[in-house]
Write a protein that holds these residues in place. Sequence first.
Motif, PDB file in Angstrom:
ATOM      1  N   PHE A 235       0.837  -1.195   0.000  1.00  0.00           N
ATOM      2  CA  PHE A 235       0.000   0.000   0.000  1.00  0.00           C
ATOM      3  C   PHE A 235       0.877   1.252   0.000  1.00  0.00           C
ATOM      4  O   PHE A 235       0.596   2.227  -0.700  1.00  0.00           O
ATOM      5  CB  PHE A 235      -0.947  -0.006   1.198  1.00  0.00           C
ATOM      6  CG  PHE A 235      -2.194  -0.808   0.979  1.00  0.00           C
ATOM      7  CD1 PHE A 235      -3.315  -0.226   0.402  1.00  0.00           C
ATOM      8  CD2 PHE A 235      -2.249  -2.151   1.351  1.00  0.00           C
ATOM      9  CE1 PHE A 235      -4.469  -0.966   0.189  1.00  0.00           C
ATOM     10  CE2 PHE A 235      -3.408  -2.892   1.145  1.00  0.00           C
ATOM     11  CZ  PHE A 235      -4.527  -2.304   0.556  1.00  0.00           C
ATOM     12  N   GLY A 236       1.953   1.204   0.786  1.00  0.00           N
ATOM     13  CA  GLY A 236       2.854   2.350   0.858  1.00  0.00           C
ATOM     14  C   GLY A 236       3.520   2.673  -0.464  1.00  0.00           C
ATOM     15  O   GLY A 236       3.794   3.847  -0.768  1.00  0.00           O
ATOM     16  N   ASP A 237       3.769   1.648  -1.287  1.00  0.00           N
ATOM     17  CA  ASP A 237       4.392   1.875  -2.603  1.00  0.00           C
ATOM     18  C   ASP A 237       3.525   2.746  -3.506  1.00  0.00           C
ATOM     19  O   ASP A 237       4.026   3.337  -4.471  1.00  0.00           O
ATOM     20  CB  ASP A 237       4.649   0.538  -3.304  1.00  0.00           C
ATOM     21  CG  ASP A 237       5.794  -0.241  -2.677  1.00  0.00           C
ATOM     22  OD1 ASP A 237       6.563   0.377  -1.905  1.00  0.00           O
ATOM     23  OD2 ASP A 237       5.918  -1.452  -2.947  1.00  0.00           O
ATOM     24  N   SER A 238       2.228   2.820  -3.197  1.00  0.00           N
ATOM     25  CA  SER A 238       1.311   3.658  -3.979  1.00  0.00           C
ATOM     26  C   SER A 238       0.855   4.880  -3.180  1.00  0.00           C
ATOM     27  O   SER A 238      -0.207   5.450  -3.452  1.00  0.00           O
ATOM     28  CB  SER A 238       0.090   2.836  -4.412  1.00  0.00           C
ATOM     29  OG  SER A 238       0.473   1.835  -5.323  1.00  0.00           O
ATOM     30  N   ASP A 239       1.669   5.263  -2.209  1.00  0.00           N
ATOM     31  CA  ASP A 239       1.363   6.426  -1.369  1.00  0.00           C
ATOM     32  C   ASP A 239      -0.002   6.304  -0.695  1.00  0.00           C
ATOM     33  O   ASP A 239      -0.770   7.262  -0.624  1.00  0.00           O
ATOM     34  CB  ASP A 239       1.421   7.725  -2.196  1.00  0.00           C
ATOM     35  CG  ASP A 239       2.843   8.076  -2.615  1.00  0.00           C
ATOM     36  OD1 ASP A 239       3.774   7.686  -1.880  1.00  0.00           O
ATOM     37  OD2 ASP A 239       3.015   8.694  -3.672  1.00  0.00           O
ATOM     38  N   ARG A 240      -0.282   5.096  -0.221  1.00  0.00           N
ATOM     39  CA  ARG A 240      -1.520   4.857   0.517  1.00  0.00           C
ATOM     40  C   ARG A 240      -1.149   4.258   1.865  1.00  0.00           C
ATOM     41  O   ARG A 240      -0.131   3.570   2.002  1.00  0.00           O
ATOM     42  CB  ARG A 240      -2.444   3.917  -0.262  1.00  0.00           C
ATOM     43  CG  ARG A 240      -2.824   4.458  -1.624  1.00  0.00           C
ATOM     44  CD  ARG A 240      -3.550   3.427  -2.457  1.00  0.00           C
ATOM     45  NE  ARG A 240      -4.889   3.165  -1.943  1.00  0.00           N
ATOM     46  CZ  ARG A 240      -5.701   2.244  -2.471  1.00  0.00           C
ATOM     47  NH1 ARG A 240      -5.305   1.498  -3.485  1.00  0.00           N
ATOM     48  NH2 ARG A 240      -6.905   2.072  -1.964  1.00  0.00           N
ATOM     49  N   GLU A 241      -1.986   4.505   2.838  1.00  0.00           N
ATOM     50  CA  GLU A 241      -1.709   4.020   4.194  1.00  0.00           C
ATOM     51  C   GLU A 241      -2.836   3.103   4.651  1.00  0.00           C
ATOM     52  O   GLU A 241      -4.009   3.457   4.572  1.00  0.00           O
ATOM     53  CB  GLU A 241      -1.591   5.199   5.156  1.00  0.00           C
ATOM     54  CG  GLU A 241      -1.325   4.760   6.605  1.00  0.00           C
ATOM     55  CD  GLU A 241      -1.386   5.930   7.587  1.00  0.00           C
ATOM     56  OE1 GLU A 241      -1.418   5.660   8.796  1.00  0.00           O
ATOM     57  OE2 GLU A 241      -1.437   7.090   7.129  1.00  0.00           O
ATOM     58  N   ILE A 242      -2.472   1.932   5.127  1.00  0.00           N
ATOM     59  CA  ILE A 242      -3.442   1.036   5.749  1.00  0.00           C
ATOM     60  C   ILE A 242      -3.021   0.861   7.199  1.00  0.00           C
ATOM     61  O   ILE A 242      -1.888   0.506   7.505  1.00  0.00           O
ATOM     62  CB  ILE A 242      -3.542  -0.323   5.013  1.00  0.00           C
ATOM     63  CG1 ILE A 242      -4.606  -1.202   5.675  1.00  0.00           C
ATOM     64  CG2 ILE A 242      -2.199  -1.025   4.884  1.00  0.00           C
ATOM     65  CD1 ILE A 242      -4.993  -2.432   4.846  1.00  0.00           C
ATOM     66  N   GLN A 243      -3.922   1.172   8.108  1.00  0.00           N
ATOM     67  CA  GLN A 243      -3.583   1.158   9.530  1.00  0.00           C
ATOM     68  C   GLN A 243      -3.246  -0.255  10.003  1.00  0.00           C
ATOM     69  O   GLN A 243      -3.815  -1.240   9.504  1.00  0.00           O
ATOM     70  CB  GLN A 243      -4.747   1.715  10.352  1.00  0.00           C
ATOM     71  CG  GLN A 243      -4.997   3.192  10.142  1.00  0.00           C
ATOM     72  CD  GLN A 243      -6.106   3.722  11.018  1.00  0.00           C
ATOM     73  OE1 GLN A 243      -6.853   2.966  11.656  1.00  0.00           O
ATOM     74  NE2 GLN A 243      -6.238   5.046  11.074  1.00  0.00           N
ATOM     75  N   PRO A 244      -2.323  -0.380  10.966  1.00  0.00           N
ATOM     76  CA  PRO A 244      -1.947  -1.698  11.491  1.00  0.00           C
ATOM     77  C   PRO A 244      -3.148  -2.505  11.982  1.00  0.00           C
ATOM     78  O   PRO A 244      -3.198  -3.719  11.802  1.00  0.00           O
ATOM     79  CB  PRO A 244      -0.995  -1.363  12.641  1.00  0.00           C
ATOM     80  CG  PRO A 244      -0.419  -0.033  12.283  1.00  0.00           C
ATOM     81  CD  PRO A 244      -1.514   0.704  11.572  1.00  0.00           C
ATOM     82  N   GLU A 245      -4.124  -1.829  12.597  1.00  0.00           N
ATOM     83  CA  GLU A 245      -5.317  -2.525  13.089  1.00  0.00           C
ATOM     84  C   GLU A 245      -6.130  -3.112  11.928  1.00  0.00           C
ATOM     85  O   GLU A 245      -6.730  -4.181  12.052  1.00  0.00           O
ATOM     86  CB  GLU A 245      -6.204  -1.568  13.892  1.00  0.00           C
ATOM     87  CG  GLU A 245      -5.570  -1.033  15.165  1.00  0.00           C
ATOM     88  CD  GLU A 245      -4.636   0.152  14.906  1.00  0.00           C
ATOM     89  OE1 GLU A 245      -3.987   0.604  15.874  1.00  0.00           O
ATOM     90  OE2 GLU A 245      -4.564   0.621  13.751  1.00  0.00           O
ATOM     91  N   ALA A 246      -6.139  -2.412  10.803  1.00  0.00           N
ATOM     92  CA  ALA A 246      -6.867  -2.895   9.628  1.00  0.00           C
ATOM     93  C   ALA A 246      -6.185  -4.131   9.050  1.00  0.00           C
ATOM     94  O   ALA A 246      -6.852  -5.100   8.656  1.00  0.00           O
ATOM     95  CB  ALA A 246      -6.949  -1.794   8.574  1.00  0.00           C
ATOM     96  N   VAL A 247      -4.863  -4.102   9.012  1.00  0.00           N
ATOM     97  CA  VAL A 247      -4.106  -5.261   8.508  1.00  0.00           C
ATOM     98  C   VAL A 247      -4.305  -6.456   9.432  1.00  0.00           C
ATOM     99  O   VAL A 247      -4.517  -7.587   8.972  1.00  0.00           O
ATOM    100  CB  VAL A 247      -2.599  -4.927   8.382  1.00  0.00           C
ATOM    101  CG1 VAL A 247      -1.821  -6.167   7.947  1.00  0.00           C
ATOM    102  CG2 VAL A 247      -2.386  -3.789   7.403  1.00  0.00           C
ATOM    103  N   GLN A 248      -4.263  -6.210  10.736  1.00  0.00           N
ATOM    104  CA  GLN A 248      -4.449  -7.306  11.693  1.00  0.00           C
ATOM    105  C   GLN A 248      -5.835  -7.918  11.560  1.00  0.00           C
ATOM    106  O   GLN A 248      -5.997  -9.148  11.646  1.00  0.00           O
ATOM    107  CB  GLN A 248      -4.232  -6.807  13.126  1.00  0.00           C
ATOM    108  CG  GLN A 248      -4.169  -7.920  14.163  1.00  0.00           C
ATOM    109  CD  GLN A 248      -3.014  -8.870  13.916  1.00  0.00           C
ATOM    110  OE1 GLN A 248      -1.870  -8.469  13.748  1.00  0.00           O
ATOM    111  NE2 GLN A 248      -3.323 -10.179  13.858  1.00  0.00           N
TER     112      GLN A 248
END
Length: 379
Positions: A235-248
């Motif tokens: 996600f970061g490679d496309s200048d987007r942020e996914i919160q750690p809680e969302a990934v978990q």
Amino acid sequence: MAVNKINPFPTTGYIGKEYFCDREAELTTLKNLVENGVNTTLISPRRLGKSTLIHRLFEELETAKSFYCIYTDIYATQSIKDFTECLSQMILRQIPEQKSIGNRFLDLLKAFHPVISYDPLSGQPEISLEFTENKAVEKTLTSIFHFLDSQNKPILIAIDEFQQIANYPETNTESILRSHIQRLKNVHFIFSGSNKHMIVELFNSAKRPFFSSTRMLSLPVIDQDIYSSFIRDKFGDSDREIQPEAVQFILDWTRSHTYYTQTICNLVYASPLKRIKEEDVKNICDSFLGSQQAMYIQYRRLLSPVQWQLLIAIAKEGSVSQPQSKYFLEKYNIGTPSNSKRALDALLTKEMIYQEDDLKSSRYQVYDVFLSRWLERTF
């Protein structure tokens, strides 16, 4: 930073090591076994990443130009004739006739009077072989294996869903293949399968021809910390942020099972969201389950009432170790222990559930994680 042009979470096929998460230990082990001439059996539940791991290995070996690599999935084959056609087709596709070895292999096949056509869209060859008796099939297989064994570079053949050969009407299929394979010096094999019971029976039963002929390698789920870092980085490679809680939440909800994790990540990545929170992921998961509901309802018609109730019970529990216990049977109104046992066996046979064993116990889970989550949510 440039935005990726493709979704970095593929759900089918292998598109390159940049989009392949971890499996470093398994890749190293598999590569070492292949390079040392050890045939390997790779086992895992379906869609956990066996075929993509094999293609990742192929990429390593083909980059080094150390092997010719051939992959074939025999899940749809119904006989040793189908097997021979499937193998021949995959050899031609992956070692095309433009190469000298491919051209020589095509000449070999012509001796068996095949019907060779080419798909008008993909241009891929399609082969049909006509045999009047099984001896002709065996003769063709002998010629194919002899041809491959005589090449000046080692060949690696990966046969996916190998347990399918146990369903062929020709009861001597295992003996035929084993007699060929044990004589080969320049051809090595990876046998992979998702039906653990059948694969273990093929290779671990002293009564079967393939007994103790390969190294067994089980594929576990990817470590959550590693998978989490991989997801955030993509996600970061496309200048987007996914919160750690969302990934978990994604990893817990999909049980870190590769296909289901990739599917949800693919859907989240396809959304226009730039800052993804846990609530966003939950909404996407709910929407996806809703889109699958019509298909899931059909399962009810395929199962007996007891089987359906047991499937719901296992889904709601997440994992069950004692499906015949009084507490479990009463909690979900399943009936007697014998009812539960028959239903359990039927669900295992239909691959609606799968069994995980350790030194202490066996545990049962619904095979399809999305179906499990829908049952858990709906009932």
